[in-house]
Design an enzyme around this catalytic site. Structure first.
Site, short mmCIF file in Angstrom:
data_model
loop_
_atom_site.label_atom_id
_atom_site.label_comp_id
_atom_site.label_asym_id
_atom_site.label_seq_id
_atom_site.Cartn_x
_atom_site.Cartn_y
_atom_site.Cartn_z
N HIS A 283 0.82 -1.23 0.00
CA HIS A 283 0.00 0.00 0.00
C HIS A 283 0.85 1.27 0.00
O HIS A 283 1.88 1.35 0.64
CB HIS A 283 -1.04 0.00 1.11
CG HIS A 283 -0.52 -0.01 2.51
ND1 HIS A 283 -0.23 1.14 3.20
CD2 HIS A 283 -0.26 -1.03 3.37
CE1 HIS A 283 0.18 0.83 4.42
NE2 HIS A 283 0.18 -0.47 4.55
N ASP A 295 6.08 0.72 6.58
CA ASP A 295 4.62 0.51 6.41
C ASP A 295 4.05 1.62 5.55
O ASP A 295 3.55 2.60 6.07
CB ASP A 295 3.97 0.46 7.79
CG ASP A 295 2.52 0.02 7.72
OD1 ASP A 295 2.08 -0.42 6.65
OD2 ASP A 295 1.81 0.16 8.73
N GLU A 328 -5.00 2.04 2.59
CA GLU A 328 -5.10 0.79 3.34
C GLU A 328 -5.31 1.07 4.83
O GLU A 328 -6.13 0.44 5.49
CB GLU A 328 -3.82 -0.06 3.15
CG GLU A 328 -3.90 -1.46 3.76
CD GLU A 328 -3.43 -1.55 5.20
OE1 GLU A 328 -3.67 -2.57 5.85
OE2 GLU A 328 -2.83 -0.58 5.71
N GLU A 329 -4.52 2.02 5.34
CA GLU A 329 -4.49 2.23 6.81
C GLU A 329 -5.86 2.56 7.41
O GLU A 329 -6.22 2.02 8.45
CB GLU A 329 -3.46 3.31 7.18
CG GLU A 329 -2.01 2.92 6.89
CD GLU A 329 -1.51 1.75 7.74
OE1 GLU A 329 -2.28 1.24 8.56
OE2 GLU A 329 -0.35 1.36 7.57
N ASP A 354 3.41 -6.45 3.27
CA ASP A 354 2.99 -5.36 4.17
C ASP A 354 3.32 -5.71 5.61
O ASP A 354 2.46 -5.69 6.49
CB ASP A 354 1.49 -5.08 4.00
CG ASP A 354 1.04 -3.88 4.84
OD1 ASP A 354 1.90 -3.09 5.26
OD2 ASP A 354 -0.18 -3.74 5.06
N HIS A 425 3.35 2.30 12.84
CA HIS A 425 2.41 3.42 13.07
C HIS A 425 2.94 4.46 14.05
O HIS A 425 2.16 5.14 14.70
CB HIS A 425 1.06 2.90 13.57
CG HIS A 425 0.35 2.01 12.60
ND1 HIS A 425 -0.87 1.42 12.87
CD2 HIS A 425 0.66 1.60 11.34
CE1 HIS A 425 -1.26 0.70 11.83
NE2 HIS A 425 -0.34 0.78 10.89
ZN LIG Z 1 0.64 -1.55 6.26
#
Ligand SMILES: [Zn+2]
Length: 467
Positions: A283, A295, A328-329, A354, A425
């Site tokens: 993503h 990520d 995506e998130e 991912d 994140h």
């Molecule tokens: Zn991800």
């Protein structure tokens, strides 16, 4: 001749029982020399993946879904994929609700006034600029919150703790992610004015881990934030002193409908346009706290680099389609949009990277059941990279999941997740966390997978040069 001689010596030297058990095994699948050569070149020399992850994180930076930053990332993607020589490079747009972060802070007002480090969770409600003040009510788990009487929670700020530990397969994320995914809705339904959770992370740095949550079951939106792990532990110590703890919480955010996102698609056209497609990707969007290097800039970089190695070698029989999924998130919007448009096409395999950029340690695939010969070939191609087969594995990847649900066979190349949730994140998800050696091992594995399932690469039939 040499090999035959060694084999003869081994057989002569081996006891009768060992000879029998060796003879009863199926003949080992030997990796095709062309696949092995592509794999070994990628593990030693790949630079495509690093160039993509370095370029995207430097020239675009954070790429929050449905924001201008994500739009700049799509423009960057189209330029890069075109320059690399891929065909059919285009964007497929979709709309979605967009959530953006404003000012945020958390402060213990009493008994021991002090600031704590916090970040709002995706789709958190907003406190407004003046914030809210409330008493903290502690729960060790989501289940403890669920079991609590409403009177215990009403009018208060819920705090949910947990004890997630690092694991190679990342298995803690499912269970220990519950405070983030379900906590806000349960707290809201019980009348809480806000919720803070211990970050869903395994580090001990003062970096909060954001991530998505939704208010479901008619729960009204309340402010929801993640304290860093050390700050959550500090709050636990303060609570253990036994006096009421009051927090002032400011989590400002905005949400509106009609945000624009999109998937970026590119292909290596196959010699046989009717052959089932090899679908790979990752993503393009990231959370807004950092540049999303692991990520998931690394995921799109790894899969794209692998497709490029196949393209450099010649023309595969099957088309390779790369998707840089959008959004995506905040809930897999890109994956859903892709499956809606393309889910019914014919796929040989669907796979996604991912889970960071650390080495792939095992793989699993539906091919074990649907095409055991292809599975054995794949296992033989990956084994020299130290990758073992996992006959009990599952499909993974939020973005490809809807396409897999629509019928595409899946492959999972599992990365080592031991340190993934130290950075996931957080403001610490940056380029320096990527080890170039492990990144190349990833590229080599995806290259071997694509080569192994390509239906054969004709080296005489190179892609036409793009103007
Ligand atoms: Zn991800």
């Amino acid at each position: 001749m040499k090999r035959a001689l060694i084999a003869a010596l081994l057989i002569t030297a081996a006891p009768a029982a060992a000879q029998q058990s060796v003879a009863s095994l199926p003949p080992p699948a030997i990796a095709d020399p062309q696949i092995a050569a592509l794999r070994d070149d990628a593990v030693a020399n790949d630079h495509y993946a690093w160039d993509i992850v370095e370029g995207l994180t430097t020239e675009v930076g954070q790429r929050l879904a449905a924001t201008d930053a994500e739009a700049r990332a799509r423009d960057w993607a189209v330029k890069r994929l075109t320059a690399m020589g891929f065909a059919n490079v285009h964007v497929e747009p979709f709309t979605m609700p967009v959530w953006t972060r404003g000012a945020e802070s958390a402060e213990i007002v009493s008994p021991f006034p002090q600031k704590l480090a916090i970040a709002a969770l995706g789709y958190s409600g907003s406190t407004g600029p003046n914030g809210i003040t409330g008493q903290i009510v502690y729960f060790p788990s989501v289940d403890a919150l669920r079991a609590a009487p409403d009177a215990e929670v009403g009018g208060k700020i819920v705090f949910i703790d947990h004890n997630m530990q690092p694991a190679q397969d990342g298995s803690g994320y499912g269970q220990f992610g519950a405070p983030r995914r379900q906590g806000p809705t349960i707290a809201s339904l019980k009348g809480a004015i806000g919720i803070v959770i211990r970050s869903i992370g395994t580090d001990h740095h003062r970096n909060p881990h954001t991530g998505v949550q939704y208010f479901t079951d008619g729960a009204k939106s309340i402010p929801a934030g993640a304290l860093t792990v050390p700050d959550a532990e500090q709050l636990v110590r303060i609570l253990k002193r036994g006096r009421p703890v009051t927090m002032h919480l400011t989590l400002v955010s905005e949400k509106h409908e009609g945000g624009k996102s999109g998937n970026v698609i590119a292909e290596v056209p196959g010699r046989d346009p009717k052959a089932p497609i090899l679908l790979v990707g990752g993503h393009l969007d990231s959370w807004d706290l950092a540049t999303g290097a692991i990520d998931d800039a690394s995921g799109i970089a790894i899969t794209t680099a692998a497709a490029k190695h196949i393209m450099d070698a010649g023309r595969p029989r099957r088309t390779i389609r790369i998707v840089w999924f959008g959004a995506e998130e905040p809930g897999g919007f890109g994956g859903n949009a892709y499956a809606k448009a393309h889910g019914k096409e014919s796929y040989a395999i669907a796979g996604e990277s991912d889970f960071g950029a650390d080495r792939i340690w095992r793989f699993s695939s539906q091919l074990l059941k649907s095409d055991p010969a292809a599975y054995a070939q794949l296992a033989a191609s990956l084994a020299p990279l130290g990758i073992t087969k996992n006959d009990k594995g599952d499909a993974d990847g939020t973005d490809v999941d809807p396409t897999i649900q629509a019928g595409a066979p899946w492959v999972s190349l599992n990365q080592d997740g031991t340190r993934y949730f130290d950075y996931h994140h957080t403001p610490d998800d940056t380029l320096d966390k990527i080890d170039p050696v492990q990144l190349r091992q990833n590229v080599a594995a995806w290259t071997a997978m694509l080569a192994s399932l390509s239906g054969g690469i004709e080296s005489g039939a190179k892609q036409p040069k793009r103007r």
